[in-house]
Design an enzyme around this catalytic site. Sequence first.
Site, PDB file in Angstrom:
ATOM      1  N   HIS A   1      10.544   0.711   5.997  1.00 27.56           N
ATOM      2  CA  HIS A   1       9.815   1.863   5.479  1.00 27.56           C
ATOM      3  C   HIS A   1       8.963   2.415   6.621  1.00 27.56           C
ATOM      4  O   HIS A   1       7.843   1.962   6.850  1.00 27.56           O
ATOM      5  CB  HIS A   1       8.937   1.408   4.306  1.00 27.56           C
ATOM      6  CG  HIS A   1       8.203   2.501   3.607  1.00 27.56           C
ATOM      7  ND1 HIS A   1       8.441   2.841   2.294  1.00 27.56           N
ATOM      8  CD2 HIS A   1       7.222   3.344   4.018  1.00 27.56           C
ATOM      9  CE1 HIS A   1       7.635   3.818   1.930  1.00 27.56           C
ATOM     10  NE2 HIS A   1       6.875   4.139   2.967  1.00 27.56           N
TER      11      HIS A   1
ATOM     12  N   HIS B   1       7.019   5.446   8.894  1.00 27.43           N
ATOM     13  CA  HIS B   1       6.339   6.739   8.892  1.00 27.43           C
ATOM     14  C   HIS B   1       6.536   7.383  10.250  1.00 27.43           C
ATOM     15  O   HIS B   1       6.744   6.699  11.249  1.00 27.43           O
ATOM     16  CB  HIS B   1       4.846   6.572   8.577  1.00 27.43           C
ATOM     17  CG  HIS B   1       4.565   6.345   7.129  1.00 27.43           C
ATOM     18  ND1 HIS B   1       3.509   6.937   6.458  1.00 27.43           N
ATOM     19  CD2 HIS B   1       5.205   5.613   6.190  1.00 27.43           C
ATOM     20  CE1 HIS B   1       3.515   6.566   5.196  1.00 27.43           C
ATOM     21  NE2 HIS B   1       4.529   5.756   5.012  1.00 27.43           N
TER      22      HIS B   1
ATOM     23  N   ASN C   1       6.076  10.362   5.764  1.00 32.32           N
ATOM     24  CA  ASN C   1       7.129   9.357   5.839  1.00 32.32           C
ATOM     25  C   ASN C   1       8.278   9.835   6.710  1.00 32.32           C
ATOM     26  O   ASN C   1       8.410  11.025   7.003  1.00 32.32           O
ATOM     27  CB  ASN C   1       7.691   9.105   4.432  1.00 32.32           C
ATOM     28  CG  ASN C   1       6.750   8.336   3.542  1.00 32.32           C
ATOM     29  OD1 ASN C   1       6.702   7.124   3.589  1.00 32.32           O
ATOM     30  ND2 ASN C   1       6.005   9.051   2.716  1.00 32.32           N
TER      31      ASN C   1
ATOM     32  N   ARG D   1       6.930   9.543  -5.337  1.00 30.59           N
ATOM     33  CA  ARG D   1       5.763   8.654  -5.391  1.00 30.59           C
ATOM     34  C   ARG D   1       4.995   8.688  -4.065  1.00 30.59           C
ATOM     35  O   ARG D   1       3.890   9.213  -3.978  1.00 30.59           O
ATOM     36  CB  ARG D   1       6.205   7.225  -5.730  1.00 30.59           C
ATOM     37  CG  ARG D   1       5.045   6.303  -6.131  1.00 30.59           C
ATOM     38  CD  ARG D   1       4.316   5.662  -4.961  1.00 30.59           C
ATOM     39  NE  ARG D   1       5.161   4.829  -4.131  1.00 30.59           N
ATOM     40  CZ  ARG D   1       4.748   4.224  -3.032  1.00 30.59           C
ATOM     41  NH1 ARG D   1       3.490   4.368  -2.625  1.00 30.59           N
ATOM     42  NH2 ARG D   1       5.589   3.494  -2.298  1.00 30.59           N
ATOM     43  N   ASP D   2       5.582   8.142  -3.025  1.00 30.13           N
ATOM     44  CA  ASP D   2       4.877   8.022  -1.747  1.00 30.13           C
ATOM     45  C   ASP D   2       4.686   9.380  -1.081  1.00 30.13           C
ATOM     46  O   ASP D   2       3.775   9.553  -0.268  1.00 30.13           O
ATOM     47  CB  ASP D   2       5.659   7.086  -0.813  1.00 30.13           C
ATOM     48  CG  ASP D   2       4.806   6.527   0.306  1.00 30.13           C
ATOM     49  OD1 ASP D   2       3.568   6.640   0.227  1.00 30.13           O
ATOM     50  OD2 ASP D   2       5.373   5.975   1.264  1.00 30.13           O
TER      51      ASP D   2
ATOM     52  N   CYS E   1      -0.473   7.415   3.387  1.00 34.75           N
ATOM     53  CA  CYS E   1      -1.206   6.415   2.611  1.00 34.75           C
ATOM     54  C   CYS E   1      -2.637   6.879   2.402  1.00 34.75           C
ATOM     55  O   CYS E   1      -3.349   7.118   3.379  1.00 34.75           O
ATOM     56  CB  CYS E   1      -1.189   5.068   3.339  1.00 34.75           C
ATOM     57  SG  CYS E   1      -2.176   3.795   2.523  1.00 34.75           S
TER      58      CYS E   1
END
Length: 302
Positions: free
Chosen positions: A208, A210, A250, A16-17, A241
């Site tokens: 979370h 990055h 990430n 997903r990310d 993002c």
Amino acid sequence: MLDLPENVTIKEVGPRDGLQNEPVEVPTEDKIAWIDRLSEAGYSYIEFSSFVHPKWIPQLKDAREVAASIKRKPGITYAALVPNMKGLEGALDTGVDEVSVFMSASDTHNRKNINKSIEETYPVLGEVVSEAKKAGKTVRGYVSTVFGCPYEGDIPVHQVVDVSKRLLDLGIDELSLGDTIGVADPKQVDTVLTELKQQLSFNDLAMHFHNTRGMALANVLVSLQHGITTFDSSLGGLGGCPYAKGASGNLATDDLVHMLHQMGVQTGLDLEKLEEAALFIQSKLNKTLPSHQMQVLNKERV
């Protein structure tokens, strides 16, 4: 002496990310094949897609098809991001195990990301959380721009605390704090977590990070010292993002696993199988993945 936990939970957000910020749309069959490889690597949690309108995230427009075709392995939570009730309906139709809602600690970023103010977002997410719970699903909440915003700069800690509390009050099961543009440093992480520790239960908290400026692993180490044992990461360092300029990859799952295993902290993940899965998606993206482990692996394969 470092006070390290025996075990850490790593939640894979690459499908997903990781893929949402890639300029190339990975074919559905390749996404499915990649997630199936990830399922064999020892994960307990994989965020496989997002039920956001394809106008905003075209790379994940095939969320239903992916959900219907992946081989779901017992013991793994297959989660998806949902922005509103429409997204929740799609996720529930596919039998998702957990839904993730999201908002920002920065009002400007929140408006750019979901076209609503922070205050306007709570009722929308409240309905999603309530309905997901009625459907027997667990709910995760993401807070973006915790350590800095591309539009507002530094974010006061009290804003992070306020948003976090409101989300927990809505009934989410876990809160993930995001360094969306990768500006956090170890001292800042220490400051934020020290403040949060006084007001929130760390049993419900994940980080979370990055790696935009190369500090993600250092920030993990500080978080470990504060008792955090759940981390989001993306295999190979994929991701970013779409609504935060400069938000590069990430925290890389393979780099995180390597560091933790070297320190004797167990993750349950098989690094060799992670490498195989990373090589697979690297070939489909036709680009070199940015993680340090992949740089080493790619050189060894030349």
